[in-house]
Design a protein around this motif. Structure first.
Motif, PDB file in Angstrom:
ATOM      1  N   LEU A 159      38.926  30.702  51.379  1.00 39.48           N
ATOM      2  CA  LEU A 159      38.907  31.376  50.080  1.00 39.48           C
ATOM      3  C   LEU A 159      38.670  32.873  50.213  1.00 39.48           C
ATOM      4  CD1 LEU A 159      36.857  28.813  47.982  1.00 39.48           C
ATOM      5  CD2 LEU A 159      39.253  29.413  47.671  1.00 39.48           C
ATOM      6  N   GLU A 160      37.745  33.266  51.088  1.00 32.49           N
ATOM      7  CA  GLU A 160      37.412  34.676  51.216  1.00 32.49           C
ATOM      8  C   GLU A 160      38.528  35.468  51.883  1.00 32.49           C
ATOM      9  OE1 GLU A 160      33.566  34.600  53.071  1.00 32.49           O
ATOM     10  OE2 GLU A 160      32.552  34.305  51.150  1.00 32.49           O
ATOM     11  N   ALA A 161      39.457  34.789  52.574  1.00 40.95           N
ATOM     12  CA  ALA A 161      40.592  35.469  53.195  1.00 40.95           C
ATOM     13  C   ALA A 161      41.718  35.741  52.188  1.00 40.95           C
ATOM     14  CB  ALA A 161      41.128  34.645  54.355  1.00 40.95           C
ATOM     15  N   LEU A 162      41.681  35.085  51.032  1.00 42.72           N
ATOM     16  CA  LEU A 162      42.743  35.236  50.034  1.00 42.72           C
ATOM     17  C   LEU A 162      42.562  36.492  49.196  1.00 42.72           C
ATOM     18  CD1 LEU A 162      43.016  31.619  48.603  1.00 42.72           C
ATOM     19  CD2 LEU A 162      44.642  32.760  50.087  1.00 42.72           C
ATOM     20  N   THR A 163      43.675  37.030  48.730  1.00 38.96           N
ATOM     21  CA  THR A 163      43.644  38.084  47.721  1.00 38.96           C
ATOM     22  C   THR A 163      44.166  37.472  46.432  1.00 38.96           C
ATOM     23  OG1 THR A 163      45.851  38.812  48.381  1.00 38.96           O
ATOM     24  CG2 THR A 163      43.982  39.964  49.359  1.00 38.96           C
ATOM     25  N   VAL A 164      43.352  37.477  45.421  1.00 38.50           N
ATOM     26  CA  VAL A 164      43.687  36.826  44.161  1.00 38.50           C
ATOM     27  C   VAL A 164      43.991  37.910  43.129  1.00 38.50           C
ATOM     28  CG1 VAL A 164      42.874  35.269  42.365  1.00 38.50           C
ATOM     29  CG2 VAL A 164      42.180  34.904  44.722  1.00 38.50           C
ATOM     30  N   THR A 165      45.220  37.865  42.601  1.00 40.28           N
ATOM     31  CA  THR A 165      45.639  38.801  41.563  1.00 40.28           C
ATOM     32  C   THR A 165      45.829  38.019  40.277  1.00 40.28           C
ATOM     33  OG1 THR A 165      46.757  40.138  43.215  1.00 40.28           O
ATOM     34  CG2 THR A 165      47.339  40.528  40.924  1.00 40.28           C
ATOM     35  N   LEU A 166      45.230  38.534  39.207  1.00 40.63           N
ATOM     36  CA  LEU A 166      45.263  37.839  37.926  1.00 40.63           C
ATOM     37  C   LEU A 166      45.859  38.762  36.868  1.00 40.63           C
ATOM     38  CD1 LEU A 166      44.383  35.323  36.297  1.00 40.63           C
ATOM     39  CD2 LEU A 166      42.217  36.456  35.938  1.00 40.63           C
ATOM     40  N   PRO A 167      47.096  38.505  36.429  1.00 45.00           N
ATOM     41  CA  PRO A 167      47.666  39.332  35.360  1.00 45.00           C
ATOM     42  C   PRO A 167      47.065  38.938  34.008  1.00 45.00           C
ATOM     43  CG  PRO A 167      49.251  37.687  36.071  1.00 45.00           C
ATOM     44  CD  PRO A 167      48.051  37.547  36.956  1.00 45.00           C
ATOM     45  N   ALA A 168      46.763  39.947  33.189  1.00 42.17           N
ATOM     46  CA  ALA A 168      46.181  39.690  31.873  1.00 42.17           C
ATOM     47  C   ALA A 168      46.706  40.707  30.874  1.00 42.17           C
ATOM     48  CB  ALA A 168      44.654  39.764  31.949  1.00 42.17           C
ATOM     49  N   ARG A 169      46.744  40.312  29.625  1.00 44.00           N
ATOM     50  CA  ARG A 169      47.200  41.223  28.565  1.00 44.00           C
ATOM     51  C   ARG A 169      46.105  42.233  28.287  1.00 44.00           C
ATOM     52  NH1 ARG A 169      48.563  38.175  23.553  1.00 44.00           N
ATOM     53  NH2 ARG A 169      48.874  40.294  22.841  1.00 44.00           N
ATOM     54  N   THR A 170      46.499  43.514  28.213  1.00 46.86           N
ATOM     55  CA  THR A 170      45.526  44.581  28.007  1.00 46.86           C
ATOM     56  C   THR A 170      45.945  45.492  26.878  1.00 46.86           C
ATOM     57  OG1 THR A 170      46.626  46.023  29.596  1.00 46.86           O
ATOM     58  CG2 THR A 170      44.894  44.595  30.444  1.00 46.86           C
ATOM     59  N   GLY A 171      44.972  46.265  26.395  1.00 44.04           N
ATOM     60  CA  GLY A 171      45.237  47.282  25.403  1.00 44.04           C
ATOM     61  C   GLY A 171      45.517  48.610  26.084  1.00 44.04           C
ATOM     62  N   ALA A 172      45.566  49.662  25.319  1.00 41.47           N
ATOM     63  CA  ALA A 172      45.906  50.979  25.850  1.00 41.47           C
ATOM     64  C   ALA A 172      44.836  51.524  26.796  1.00 41.47           C
ATOM     65  CB  ALA A 172      46.121  51.953  24.693  1.00 41.47           C
ATOM     66  N   VAL A 182      28.176  29.257  49.100  1.00 46.45           N
ATOM     67  CA  VAL A 182      28.832  29.938  47.986  1.00 46.45           C
ATOM     68  C   VAL A 182      29.870  30.884  48.558  1.00 46.45           C
ATOM     69  CG1 VAL A 182      28.502  31.468  46.015  1.00 46.45           C
ATOM     70  CG2 VAL A 182      26.770  29.771  46.564  1.00 46.45           C
ATOM     71  N   ALA A 183      31.099  30.798  48.065  1.00 47.63           N
ATOM     72  CA  ALA A 183      32.164  31.701  48.493  1.00 47.63           C
ATOM     73  C   ALA A 183      32.279  32.817  47.463  1.00 47.63           C
ATOM     74  CB  ALA A 183      33.487  30.959  48.600  1.00 47.63           C
ATOM     75  N   HIS A 184      32.354  34.057  47.931  1.00 50.83           N
ATOM     76  CA  HIS A 184      32.532  35.207  47.048  1.00 50.83           C
ATOM     77  C   HIS A 184      33.945  35.729  47.241  1.00 50.83           C
ATOM     78  CE1 HIS A 184      28.337  35.382  45.863  1.00 50.83           C
ATOM     79  NE2 HIS A 184      28.034  35.154  47.130  1.00 50.83           N
ATOM     80  N   ILE A 185      34.741  35.689  46.154  1.00 50.54           N
ATOM     81  CA  ILE A 185      36.098  36.170  46.231  1.00 50.54           C
ATOM     82  C   ILE A 185      36.248  37.366  45.313  1.00 50.54           C
ATOM     83  CG2 ILE A 185      37.062  33.919  46.817  1.00 50.54           C
ATOM     84  CD1 ILE A 185      38.022  33.726  43.902  1.00 50.54           C
ATOM     85  N   THR A 186      37.223  38.206  45.617  1.00 54.26           N
ATOM     86  CA  THR A 186      37.519  39.353  44.774  1.00 54.26           C
ATOM     87  C   THR A 186      38.758  39.043  43.960  1.00 54.26           C
ATOM     88  OG1 THR A 186      36.557  40.863  46.385  1.00 54.26           O
ATOM     89  CG2 THR A 186      38.018  41.816  44.733  1.00 54.26           C
ATOM     90  N   VAL A 187      38.618  39.093  42.647  1.00 53.08           N
ATOM     91  CA  VAL A 187      39.722  38.847  41.735  1.00 53.08           C
ATOM     92  C   VAL A 187      40.166  40.206  41.202  1.00 53.08           C
ATOM     93  CG1 VAL A 187      40.428  37.733  39.595  1.00 53.08           C
ATOM     94  CG2 VAL A 187      38.811  36.601  41.103  1.00 53.08           C
ATOM     95  N   ASN A 188      41.413  40.550  41.470  1.00 50.61           N
ATOM     96  CA  ASN A 188      41.957  41.821  41.016  1.00 50.61           C
ATOM     97  C   ASN A 188      42.712  41.567  39.697  1.00 50.61           C
ATOM     98  OD1 ASN A 188      42.625  44.491  40.925  1.00 50.61           O
ATOM     99  ND2 ASN A 188      44.362  44.306  42.311  1.00 50.61           N
ATOM    100  N   VAL A 189      42.145  42.027  38.598  1.00 56.20           N
ATOM    101  CA  VAL A 189      42.751  41.840  37.281  1.00 56.20           C
ATOM    102  C   VAL A 189      43.707  43.021  37.044  1.00 56.20           C
ATOM    103  CG1 VAL A 189      42.318  41.598  34.819  1.00 56.20           C
ATOM    104  CG2 VAL A 189      40.704  40.652  36.449  1.00 56.20           C
ATOM    105  N   VAL A 190      44.974  42.715  36.765  1.00 55.36           N
ATOM    106  CA  VAL A 190      45.992  43.738  36.549  1.00 55.36           C
ATOM    107  C   VAL A 190      46.600  43.550  35.166  1.00 55.36           C
ATOM    108  CG1 VAL A 190      46.518  44.018  38.996  1.00 55.36           C
ATOM    109  CG2 VAL A 190      47.768  42.342  37.664  1.00 55.36           C
ATOM    110  N   ALA A 191      47.158  44.636  34.634  1.00 60.16           N
ATOM    111  CA  ALA A 191      47.796  44.578  33.328  1.00 60.16           C
ATOM    112  C   ALA A 191      49.119  43.833  33.447  1.00 60.16           C
ATOM    113  CB  ALA A 191      48.037  45.991  32.808  1.00 60.16           C
ATOM    114  N   ALA A 192      49.348  42.925  32.521  1.00 62.86           N
ATOM    115  CA  ALA A 192      50.589  42.125  32.551  1.00 62.86           C
ATOM    116  C   ALA A 192      51.676  42.794  31.754  1.00 62.86           C
ATOM    117  CB  ALA A 192      50.327  40.731  31.997  1.00 62.86           C
TER     118      ALA A 192
END
Length: 148
Positions: free
Chosen positions: A72-85, A138-148
């Motif tokens: 899990l810690e070796a993965l890069t997790v990208t999460l697209p989400a709807r954002t405002g301005a 406990v695994a600590h992962i970094t979730v990169n939230v990006v604008a969709a």
């Protein structure tokens, strides 16, 4: 009341267990939240499917948990989400969103109840999230939230 558990319940059992609980507890808590189904001879046949699904997700010992943590810690997790301005999200990122993004990025199937989000994730950028695999791992992962 005799029930078949479909989700882990503290001090009661794990999915696939046939348990005897008080009528009110089963009727008012376990059944409405889909933590259990009523026991019948036909439903008892479903137990094998429940146990197979549990075994696929279950962490088998500390050594297996450490292996899953490293994966899990070796993965890069990208999460697209709807954002405002201003880069703020419409709502917040949930544990279910993180589990889906983790699965899409090639990670193992993790239960959403294991995800520990410190503060609600409401802005774009990298965020650290904990995944409680067992009581000591406990695994600590970094979730990169990006604008969709």
């Amino acid at each position: 009341m005799k029930l078949i558990l479909t989700a882990p319940v503290d001090h009661v059992g794990v999915p696939g267990d046939i348990v005897e609980v008080k009528d009110g507890y089963g009727r008012n808590y376990l059944l409405p939240r889909s933590f259990a189904i009523k026991w019948t001879r036909g439903a008892e046949k479903q137990i094998e499917g429940i146990k197979r699904a549990r075994d696929a997700r279950e962490i088998r010992g500390v050594e297996h948990a450490v292996q899953v943590r490293e994966q899990l810690e070796a993965l890069t997790v990208t999460l697209p989400a709807r954002t405002g301005a201003a880069g703020k999200l419409f709502g917040a990122v949930t544990a279910g969103d993180i589990v889906l993004a983790l699965k899409k990025s090639g990670g193992p199937a993790i239960d959403k109840r294991t995800v520990e989000i410190g503060k609600p994730i409401k802005v774009v950028g990298p965020h650290t999230v904990g995944l409680k695999l067992t009581s000591g791992v406990v695994a600590h992962i970094t979730v990169n939230v990006v604008a969709a």
